[in-house]
Design an enzyme around this catalytic site. Structure first.
Site, mmCIF file in Angstrom:
data_model
loop_
_atom_site.group_PDB
_atom_site.id
_atom_site.type_symbol
_atom_site.label_atom_id
_atom_site.label_comp_id
_atom_site.label_asym_id
_atom_site.label_seq_id
_atom_site.Cartn_x
_atom_site.Cartn_y
_atom_site.Cartn_z
ATOM 1 N N HIS A 2 0.854 -1.185 0.000
ATOM 2 C CA HIS A 2 0.000 0.000 0.000
ATOM 3 C C HIS A 2 0.893 1.240 0.000
ATOM 4 C CE1 HIS A 2 -3.954 -1.774 1.843
ATOM 5 N NE2 HIS A 2 -4.080 -1.593 0.549
ATOM 6 N N CYS A 38 -2.321 3.101 9.121
ATOM 7 C CA CYS A 38 -3.375 2.154 8.738
ATOM 8 C C CYS A 38 -4.554 2.205 9.702
ATOM 9 C CB CYS A 38 -2.823 0.734 8.682
ATOM 10 S SG CYS A 38 -1.604 0.467 7.395
#
Length: 274
Positions: free
Chosen positions: A170, A264
């Site tokens: 990511h 996150c």
């Protein structure tokens, strides 16, 4: 620039307690079903992060955890929220698709204009706002076609960046937004054209070598003055202090077992109502 010249910007975040956190699948290189988290420790670490945001004067909203959705603690992946518009995520992996309606329902109930996505993208995991521009990762989870959709929804320039190291799957594992003009990133996580793009756009960026062993060093959040980082980041912390930022170490290592860290666990809410 001294720390007194760095301007803190109040933030509003969405978080989710890791009450059901577990490693029941292996959908990224960090996950190993043979290494299960200590849930009590994960909860304590998450609480420390939550309390740090409050201590720094930020607002934290909570979405209720749902049994069976092990990764819901990673709220950054749930969407992108700018100017009161909440674009939901369309997860690439089946294990996380159950999270999608819960996030959209929460946003609708809290005054955001909800947009259901068409193309596959994983929210702020791969979409990061820097000033008026959205940096958009692709290569492992989000697809390149989603960037055109993001540009239409928010009416902003979207810069596509290709990730090439599966450990940094990511964008938020490889890049951190420090303020409206400055980023920190791991150049080796990107292909050469993306490295060239970042070098031109952010000549004053903090460029970090890929840590050995791999670590979620830049999976961090910033309010423009304080930068919430993992402990023991060495060079990164020193660079931040030299640039006038105030590093605030918070240990969420138990949550690293699921492939996520500080950023996150943190979705920024821009606009809407409380």
């Amino acid at each position: 620039m001294s720390s007194t010249q760095r301007i803190q910007q109040p933030r509003r975040y969405l978080m989710c307690r890791p009450e059901h956190f577990a490693v029941s699948s292996e959908i990224n290189p960090w996950m190993n079903r043979g290494r299960q988290p200590d849930r009590a420790r994960a909860l304590a670490q998450w609480q420390a992060l939550h309390d740090t945001y409050l201590r720094l004067g930020h607002e934290v909203e909570l979405i209720d955890p749902v049994p069976g959705l092990d990764d819901m603690v990673y709220t950054a992946n749930a969407g992108l929220v700018i100017d009161g518009i909440a674009l939901g995520a369309r997860f690439a992996v089946a294990e996380r698709r159950g999270e999608e309606p819960h996030f959209l329902d929460w946003c609708a109930a809290h005054g955001f204009d909800v947009v259901e996505p068409v193309a596959t993208q994983e929210g702020e995991g791969d979409l990061m706002l820097v000033g008026d521009t959205i940096l958009a990762g692709h290569g492992f989870r989000s697809v390149r076609a989603s960037h055109d959709e993001v540009a239409r929804v928010f009416g902003r320039e979207v810069v596509s960046l290709r990730l090439v190291n599966p450990t940094y799957y990511h964008l938020d594992t490889a890049l951190c937004v420090l303020d409206e003009e400055t980023i920190a990133y791991l150049p080796a996580a990107f292909d050469q054209p993306s490295q060239d793009e970042l070098a031109v756009r952010f000549p004053d960026a903090i460029r970090l070598p890929t840590p050995a062993p791999d670590a979620l060093v830049v999976n961090a959040t910033s309010d423009g003055r304080h930068v919430i980082i993992p402990p023991d980041t060495g060079h990164f912390e020193a660079e931040l202090r030299e640039r006038g930022y105030l590093p605030v170490p918070v240990d969420v290592s138990e949550l690293h077992l699921g492939g996520g860290g500080i950023k996150c666990c943190t979705l920024e809410l821009r606009g809407g109502r409380s």
